[in-house]
Design an enzyme around this catalytic site. Sequence first.
Site, PDB file in Angstrom:
ATOM      1  N   LYS A   1      51.533  44.040  40.133  1.00 18.44           N
ATOM      2  CA  LYS A   1      51.656  45.289  40.894  1.00 18.44           C
ATOM      3  C   LYS A   1      52.949  45.212  41.708  1.00 18.44           C
ATOM      4  CE  LYS A   1      49.810  49.239  42.344  1.00 18.44           C
ATOM      5  NZ  LYS A   1      49.548  50.410  41.504  1.00 18.44           N
TER       6      LYS A   1
ATOM      7  N   ASP B   1      35.954  40.918  34.019  1.00 19.38           N
ATOM      8  CA  ASP B   1      34.622  41.531  33.904  1.00 19.38           C
ATOM      9  C   ASP B   1      34.705  42.795  33.051  1.00 19.38           C
ATOM     10  OD1 ASP B   1      33.510  39.585  35.603  1.00 19.38           O
ATOM     11  OD2 ASP B   1      32.203  41.064  36.569  1.00 19.38           O
TER      12      ASP B   1
ATOM     13  N   ASP C   1      40.208  38.433  38.006  1.00 21.38           N
ATOM     14  CA  ASP C   1      38.762  38.489  38.239  1.00 21.38           C
ATOM     15  C   ASP C   1      38.219  39.843  37.786  1.00 21.38           C
ATOM     16  OD1 ASP C   1      36.204  37.766  39.349  1.00 21.38           O
ATOM     17  OD2 ASP C   1      36.666  39.104  41.026  1.00 21.38           O
TER      18      ASP C   1
ATOM     19  N   ASP D   1      47.026  48.820  37.354  1.00 18.74           N
ATOM     20  CA  ASP D   1      46.198  50.024  37.213  1.00 18.74           C
ATOM     21  C   ASP D   1      46.271  50.564  35.774  1.00 18.74           C
ATOM     22  OD1 ASP D   1      48.863  50.569  37.788  1.00 18.74           O
ATOM     23  OD2 ASP D   1      48.463  52.209  39.185  1.00 18.74           O
TER      24      ASP D   1
ATOM     25  N   TYR E   1      42.596  34.769  46.975  1.00 17.21           N
ATOM     26  CA  TYR E   1      41.589  33.719  47.128  1.00 17.21           C
ATOM     27  C   TYR E   1      42.117  32.572  47.993  1.00 17.21           C
ATOM     28  CZ  TYR E   1      38.600  35.869  43.577  1.00 17.21           C
ATOM     29  OH  TYR E   1      37.773  36.722  42.870  1.00 17.21           O
TER      30      TYR E   1
HETATM   31  C1  IPM Z   1      34.134  34.683  38.827  1.00 18.41           C
HETATM   32  C2  IPM Z   1      33.311  35.033  40.038  1.00 18.41           C
HETATM   33  C3  IPM Z   1      33.838  34.280  41.250  1.00 18.41           C
HETATM   34  C4  IPM Z   1      35.255  34.754  41.522  1.00 18.41           C
HETATM   35  C5  IPM Z   1      32.974  34.450  42.530  1.00 18.41           C
HETATM   36  C6  IPM Z   1      31.542  34.100  42.278  1.00 18.41           C
HETATM   37  C7  IPM Z   1      33.525  33.658  43.660  1.00 18.41           C
HETATM   38  O1  IPM Z   1      33.286  36.400  40.239  1.00 18.41           O
HETATM   39  O2  IPM Z   1      34.154  33.505  38.435  1.00 18.41           O
HETATM   40  O3  IPM Z   1      34.738  35.588  38.236  1.00 18.41           O
HETATM   41  O4  IPM Z   1      35.458  35.732  42.238  1.00 18.41           O
HETATM   42  O5  IPM Z   1      36.159  34.123  40.999  1.00 18.41           O
HETATM   43 MN    MN Z   2      34.316  37.518  38.670  1.00 18.21          MN
END
Ligand code: IPM
Ligand code: MN
Length: 337
Positions: A170, A235, A231, A207, A124
């Site tokens: 990694k 999720d 990130d 992984d 990032y």
């Molecule tokens: C998160 C989101 C953000 C990220 C995006 C929207 C830039 O996916 O907060 O996890 O990648 O950090």
């Molecule tokens: Mn995200």
Amino acid sequence: MPKLCIIPGDGIGLEVIPAAVQVLEKIIPDLEVVYAEAGWNCFQKYGVSVLPQTMDTIRDCGAALFGAVSSPSHQVQGYRSAILTLRQELDLFANLRPVRSLPVVSPRADIDMILVRENSEGLYSGLETIQDGRATATRVITRQASFRIAKQSMRIMQQLNRKKLSIIHKANVLPLTDGLFRDTVREVVSSYEQQGYCIDVEEILVDVAAFRMLSDPQKYDVLVTTNLFGDILSDAAAYWCGGLGMAPSLNLGEGIGLAEPVHGSAPDIAGKGIANPIAAILSAALLVRFIWQQQEAANQIEAAVHQSLIEFGDLGINPSVHMPGTQVILNRILANL
Ligand code: IPM
Ligand code: MN
Ligand code: NAD
């Protein structure tokens, strides 16, 4: 008197954030709130994704509740993701993403992990270029950022009495960058050990960590990792608390916090009144716990969410599948507060 900057943003942010504000106002009656703008709507109106006064207001309050913003997946001249701008400008270097089993909506009952995501660098860094059919992105790892995310992880572990830290990297393929990250985290852990605070530490390649997130998620306690791995893994982890509509997060800097649900602006359901406000409400609870240090109030919000889910379950409703509606979920949580 706690002060809060509220940034609903775009899409379902405009629906779930007002719900979370109602919960906060009930539990902290003297809360002072200030509204501010950021996101794609803001860009269309003013030509910037974050207004300068939004930045000032967050700094002044020391706390913000952010909904979600939409970002096009192609480059738009002059546009930069509002959330990335906020994280960078406010030096919100850590992203706490707790994932706990919730009644009725969680696929299993034994999950209780906190993912601590490095939030300021890695892939990032914004250093992406393209020339003659060759695109590159620079993944920056520094000792300084690795050090402070490690310290933040240890502080959280101490505050919440956690026992095991998984360092996810990694370094087999990226020995310099992820090697630096791993070694720095280990150094910080050792310095705590020397002061008598001992924890279990393990290293997992990312992984394998992803496989384990599916096969044995109950084995995770606190995880610390670099930005993009965090990130993606967060999720995946969100599945275990019942989906993105339930997953909270808190961006942390020095003396400043910005809470936001893990989910995005969900254009597919925006404006329909069916967005689940629980991720936003649990994100607000993280502000209450970690920024305002009001443990009892945070416990009450979380307990009201749990109780409400149990009551929906008794009615045969699983809110992550049937989507009873933002207002219906909010009303039940308010009634249980
Ligand atoms: C998160 C989101 C953000 C990220 C995006 C929207 C830039 O996916 O907060 O996890 O990648 O950090
Ligand atoms: Mn995200
Ligand atoms: P998303 O998280 O918005 O949606 C993914 C899926 O989950 C969708 O089917 C959506 O309907 C569902 N969902 C998400 N939140 C929900 C809720 N509270 N209740 C019920 N269902 C919910 O991710 P996406 O579709 O990949 O992204 C949409 C936009 O959001 C993109 O522009 C993306 O850049 C942006 N985004 C922003 C943030 C942020 O601002 N922090 C985070 C992720 C994505």
